[in-house]
Design an enzyme around this catalytic site. Structure first.
Site, PDB file in Angstrom:
ATOM      1  N   LYS A 116       0.937  -1.189  -0.013  1.00  0.00           N
ATOM      2  CA  LYS A 116       0.007  -0.037  -0.069  1.00  0.00           C
ATOM      3  C   LYS A 116       0.858   1.201   0.057  1.00  0.00           C
ATOM      4  O   LYS A 116       0.598   2.307  -0.672  1.00  0.00           O
ATOM      5  CB  LYS A 116      -0.794  -0.020   1.286  1.00  0.00           C
ATOM      6  CG  LYS A 116      -2.018  -1.147   1.351  1.00  0.00           C
ATOM      7  CD  LYS A 116      -3.164  -0.829   2.476  1.00  0.00           C
ATOM      8  CE  LYS A 116      -3.765  -1.989   2.547  1.00  0.00           C
ATOM      9  NZ  LYS A 116      -4.986  -2.190   1.571  1.00  0.00           N
ATOM     10  N   GLU A 200      -3.833   7.392   7.121  1.00  0.00           N
ATOM     11  CA  GLU A 200      -4.585   8.158   5.813  1.00  0.00           C
ATOM     12  C   GLU A 200      -5.911   9.092   6.505  1.00  0.00           C
ATOM     13  O   GLU A 200      -6.296   8.757   7.444  1.00  0.00           O
ATOM     14  CB  GLU A 200      -5.312   7.307   4.928  1.00  0.00           C
ATOM     15  CG  GLU A 200      -4.449   6.773   3.878  1.00  0.00           C
ATOM     16  CD  GLU A 200      -5.146   5.861   3.137  1.00  0.00           C
ATOM     17  OE1 GLU A 200      -6.470   5.741   2.908  1.00  0.00           O
ATOM     18  OE2 GLU A 200      -4.285   5.208   2.015  1.00  0.00           O
ATOM     19  N   HIS A 235     -15.864  -3.001   4.972  1.00  0.00           N
ATOM     20  CA  HIS A 235     -14.824  -2.592   4.024  1.00  0.00           C
ATOM     21  C   HIS A 235     -14.236  -3.869   3.312  1.00  0.00           C
ATOM     22  O   HIS A 235     -13.298  -4.047   2.692  1.00  0.00           O
ATOM     23  CB  HIS A 235     -13.203  -2.354   4.949  1.00  0.00           C
ATOM     24  CG  HIS A 235     -13.458  -1.129   5.728  1.00  0.00           C
ATOM     25  ND1 HIS A 235     -13.933   0.230   5.232  1.00  0.00           N
ATOM     26  CD2 HIS A 235     -13.284  -1.092   7.062  1.00  0.00           C
ATOM     27  CE1 HIS A 235     -13.982   0.939   6.523  1.00  0.00           C
ATOM     28  NE2 HIS A 235     -13.420   0.226   7.490  1.00  0.00           N
ATOM     29  N   ARG A 292      -2.790  -8.944  -9.290  1.00  0.00           N
ATOM     30  CA  ARG A 292      -3.233 -10.035  -9.617  1.00  0.00           C
ATOM     31  C   ARG A 292      -4.763  -9.656 -10.248  1.00  0.00           C
ATOM     32  O   ARG A 292      -5.374  -8.730 -10.159  1.00  0.00           O
ATOM     33  CB  ARG A 292      -3.523 -10.844  -8.166  1.00  0.00           C
ATOM     34  CG  ARG A 292      -4.439 -10.007  -7.428  1.00  0.00           C
ATOM     35  CD  ARG A 292      -4.889 -10.828  -6.094  1.00  0.00           C
ATOM     36  NE  ARG A 292      -5.310  -9.814  -5.103  1.00  0.00           N
ATOM     37  CZ  ARG A 292      -6.547  -9.756  -4.885  1.00  0.00           C
ATOM     38  NH1 ARG A 292      -7.319  -9.854  -5.788  1.00  0.00           N
ATOM     39  NH2 ARG A 292      -6.895  -8.847  -3.910  1.00  0.00           N
TER      40      ARG A 292
HETATM   41  P1  ADP Z   1      -7.958  -3.707   2.089  1.00  0.00           P
HETATM   42  O1  ADP Z   1      -6.609  -4.008   1.272  1.00  0.00           O
HETATM   43  O2  ADP Z   1      -7.750  -4.271   3.432  1.00  0.00           O
HETATM   44  O3  ADP Z   1      -9.180  -4.152   1.150  1.00  0.00           O
HETATM   45  P2  ADP Z   1      -8.307  -0.993   1.018  1.00  0.00           P
HETATM   46  O4  ADP Z   1      -6.895  -0.017   1.270  1.00  0.00           O
HETATM   47  O5  ADP Z   1      -8.350  -1.540  -0.243  1.00  0.00           O
HETATM   48  O6  ADP Z   1      -8.108  -2.108   2.191  1.00  0.00           O
HETATM   49  O7  ADP Z   1      -9.565  -0.476   1.413  1.00  0.00           O
HETATM   50  C1  ADP Z   1     -10.775  -1.152   1.534  1.00  0.00           C
HETATM   51  C2  ADP Z   1     -11.936  -0.183   1.834  1.00  0.00           C
HETATM   52  O8  ADP Z   1     -11.889   0.538   2.856  1.00  0.00           O
HETATM   53  C3  ADP Z   1     -12.078   0.907   0.466  1.00  0.00           C
HETATM   54  O9  ADP Z   1     -12.797   0.421  -0.511  1.00  0.00           O
HETATM   55  C4  ADP Z   1     -13.057   1.605   1.426  1.00  0.00           C
HETATM   56  O10 ADP Z   1     -14.388   1.258   1.681  1.00  0.00           O
HETATM   57  C5  ADP Z   1     -12.331   1.646   2.747  1.00  0.00           C
HETATM   58  N1  ADP Z   1     -11.249   2.821   2.967  1.00  0.00           N
HETATM   59  C6  ADP Z   1      -9.857   2.413   2.638  1.00  0.00           C
HETATM   60  N2  ADP Z   1      -9.322   3.796   2.763  1.00  0.00           N
HETATM   61  C7  ADP Z   1     -10.160   4.801   3.121  1.00  0.00           C
HETATM   62  C8  ADP Z   1      -9.893   6.015   3.517  1.00  0.00           C
HETATM   63  N3  ADP Z   1      -8.877   6.882   3.442  1.00  0.00           N
HETATM   64  N4  ADP Z   1     -11.251   6.749   3.809  1.00  0.00           N
HETATM   65  C9  ADP Z   1     -12.475   6.256   3.708  1.00  0.00           C
HETATM   66  N5  ADP Z   1     -12.477   4.949   3.598  1.00  0.00           N
HETATM   67  C10 ADP Z   1     -11.353   4.218   3.206  1.00  0.00           C
END
Ligand code: ADP
Length: 505
Positions: A116, A200, A235, A292
C-alpha cells in the site's frame, strides 16, 4: 503457448482458470489439501497432487511444494489466482528460478506497486492523486498521533500488509487514538505477521471505483474501464458492477489514463487493478493496486466481451495485446454478488457443512462462477465463498431484475448462505437509484429489518395465515443439516395461493 499450467489455488477461482485452460487446449494441474480431495478444482483437472493438510500454511502457502509439483508434472507456467500467494513476490521469484513462467507481474513490479505504501509513492511520482496521508510506515505512536492532529480527525490507521479490511481502524478523535493504534497493530500482526501501520485521512462516505488494466510485455498498457465496488460490509466488497452509475465517459477516460500512467511507471505487465476512492464531487484518489486477477473480474468480462484469464495467459506467453484503449467500449451492464456459506441472521458467521441439494440458476444473462456441487462438503478451513452470481443486461434495471430472478432460482440446502442479504439489497430504493457509498451497507444492516410498520386494518388475519404457512414450510423442509430459512411468502404469492384455492372444486 504453454503446454501445461499449474493452478496454485482452490475453489471457484481455480475452477475459473481451469476452464480457460481447457478452452485454450492447455493441460491443467491442480494441487489440493487433505480436506479438498473431492473439491471441484481437483475433479476437473487433468492431474491433481496432494500438497499437505488443511492448514494453508502447510499446503496452499508452501512455495517449495508447489515448485515440486510443477517440476514433476512438467508444467511450463503457473497461475496463482487471487489470495494465498498471489501477491507474494517470492512466488514469481521461485518460478523464475525453476524455469516456470509466472502468469502475473514480475516480482519487482509486485513489490513496487503491491504494498500500500510503495503504491502510494509510485502514484505520487506518476502524478496520480492519492488519498491524503503518509506513504511510509510510522514507527511510533507519538509521531503518528502528532500527524493525525495535524491532518485533522477522522483519520484511518491501515496495516501496510493489509487486505480484506483487516488491520484497519477509523479514529474519530484524539482521545481514541492510542487504543485504535494498539488494535490496528495487533490485528495486523496476527493476520499478516507484520504490525506496521500508516495513516490516511478518513474520507466521509466515498465510493470505491477501480480500474482494470492490462499490460503486455511490449509496452502496451490499456484500461478496460471501471468497476463500482461500493457495496461493502466492513470494508469488504459484496456486490460489484460495471459500469459505475456515476462514471461519465470523461471521468472514465481520466481514471483510465491515471491507472495506465501508474501501470507504466511501475513497469507493470499482465492484469492488474488500480483502486480509487471517489468523493461526492467525483474527485478520485488512488487507494492501492492489486497485482493480480480480482474476485470481481467477471463484471468487466461481461461488459467488454473479453476473457481476462485467457488474456493473462496470452500476455505471460509473450503475445501482444491486439487492441488500443480507444477501441474498448463497455456494452450493457453487469453485476456480481458474492454468495458465501455464512449466516446473515447470526452476524455472518461462516456456515460450512455438507451441501444436501443444490440447483443453480440459468437462463438469459446469467453466469455462475463456482467451485461447489451437490454432496460436497464446504470445508471450514478457508474463505467460504461458494459462488459468484453474475447477471448482465442492456441496462442496470434489466441486470438487477435478472439477478433478482436468478437469486429466486438459486436453491441450496444443508448450509446457510447470504442469499437473503442480496434479496434485500436489490430492493433497497437507494441501491436501485445507484446512491451508494462504502458505508451504505453497514448503515443498512444497522437498521431494523423488516421495518416495523403499524398494522393496517384487516391485515392481521393474512399475517396469521402467512405465519402458519411459513412454519409448515419450515417443518416440511426436513433435509438433514438444516435448510436455508425461507422468507415469509410475499403478499403476491399469498394472493396467488388464495386464487388457486378459490378454483378448487
Ligand atoms: P484492503 O486492502 O484491506 O481491502 P483497502 O485500502 O483496499 O483495504 O480499503 C478497503 C476499503 O476500506 C475501501 O474500499 C473503503 O471502503 C475503505 N477505505 C480505505 N481507505 C479509506 C479512506 N482513506 N477513507 C475512507 N474509506 C477508506
Amino acid at each position: 503457448m504453454f503446454r501445461k499450467i499449474l493452478i496454485a489455488n482452490r475453489g471457484e477461482i481455480a475452477v475459473r482458470i481451469l476452464r480457460a485452460c481447457r478452452e485454450l487446449g492447455i493441460q491443467t494441474v491442480s494441487v489440493y489439501s487433505e480436506v479438498d480431495r473431492t473439491s471441484l478444482h481437483v475433479l476437473l483437472a487433468d492431474e491433481a497432487y496432494l500438497i499437505g493438510p488443511a492448514a494453508s500454511r502447510e499446503s496452499y502457502l508452501r512455495i517449495d511444494k508447489l515448485m515440486d509439483v510443477a517440476k514433476k508434472s512438467g508444467c511450463d507456467a503457473l497461475h496463482p489466482g487471487y489470495g494465498f500467494l498471489a501477491e507474494n513476490a517470492a512466488l514469481p521469484r521461485a518460478c523464475t528460478d525453476a524455469g516456470i513462467t509466472f502468469i502475473g507481474p514480475s516480482a519487482e513490479a509486485m513489490e513496487a506497486m503491491g504494498s500500500k505504501t510503495a503504491g502510494k509513492q509510485l502514484a505520487r511520482r506518476a502524478n496520480v492523486p492519492t488519498v491524503p496521508g503518509t506513504s511510509d510506515p510510522i514507527e511510533n505512536p507519538e509521531d503518528a498521533q502528532a500527524l493525525a492532529q495535524n491532518m485533522g480527525y477522522p483519520v484511518l490507521l491501515k496495516a501496510i500488509a493489509g487486505g480484506g479490511g483487516k488491520g484497519m481502524r477509523v479514529v474519530p478523535s484524539d482521545a481514541a487514538f492510542r487504543s485504535a493504534w494498539r488494535d490496528a497493530a495487533s490485528e495486523a500482526l496476527n493476520a499478516f505477521g507484520d504490525p506496521r501501520v500508516f495513516l490516511e485521512k478518513y474520507l466521509i462516505g466515498p465510493r470505491h471505483i477501480e480500474i482494470q488494466i492490462l499490460a503486455d510485455a511490449h509496452g502496451r498498457c490499456v484500461s478496460l474501464g471501471e468497476r463500482e465496488c461500493s457495496v461493502q460490509r466492513r470494508h469488504q466488497k459484496v456486490v460489484e458492477e460495471a459500469p459505475s452509475p456515476v462514471v461519465t465517459p470523461e471521468l472514465r477516460r481520466k481514471m483510465g489514463d491515471a491507472a495506465v500512467r501508474l501501470g507504466r511507471a511501475g513497469g507493470y505487465v499482465n492484469a492488474g487493478t488500480v483502486e480509487f476512492l471517489v468523493d461526492a464531487d467525483l474527485n478520485f484518489y488512488f487507494l492501492e493496486v492489486n497485482t493480480r486477477l480480482q474476485v470481481e473480474h467477471p463484471v468487466t468480462e461481461q461488459v467488454t466481451g473479453l476473457d481476462l484469464v485467457k488474456l493473462q495467459i496470452a500476455i505471460a506467453a509473450g503475445h501482444r495485446l491486439p487492441f488500443a484503449w480507444e477501441t474498448i467500449t463497455p456494452r450493457g451492464h453487469a453485476m456480481e454478488v458474492r454468495l458465501y456459506a455464512e449466516d446473515p441472521d447470526n452476524s455472518f458467521f461462516p456456515s460450512p457443512g455438507k451441501i444436501i441439494s443444490f440447483r443453480a440458476p440459468t437462463g438469459p444473462g446469467i453466469r455462475i462462477d463456482d467451485g461447489v456441487y451437490e454432496g460436497w462438503t464446504v470445508p471450514m478451513d478457508y474463505d467460504p465463498l461458494l459462488s459468484k452470481l453474475i447477471a448482465w443486461g442492456n441496462s442496470r434495471e434489466e441486470t438487477i431484475a435478472r439477478l433478482r430472478r436468478a437469486l429466486d432460482e438459486y436453491t441450496i440446502t444443508g448450509i446457510r448462505t447470504n442469499v437473503s442479504l442480496f434479496r434485500r439489497i436489490l430492493t433497497e430504493p437507494e441501491f436501485l437509484r445507484g446512491e451508494i457509498r462504502t458505508t451504505w451497507l453497514d448503515e443498512m444492516l444497522a437498521r431494523p429489518y423488516p421495518p416495523a410498520a403499524p398494522p393496517r386494518p384487516g391485515t392481521e388475519e393474512a399475517a396469521l395465515i402467512a405465519a402458519a404457512l411459513w412454519h409448515s414450510a419450515q417443518s416440511n423442509a426436513s433435509a438433514p443439516g438444516g435448510t436455508e430459512p425461507q422468507p415469509a411468502p410475499s403478499p403476491w404469492k399469498m394472493e396467488g395461493r388464495r386464487q388457486q384455492m378459490d378454483h378448487l372444486p
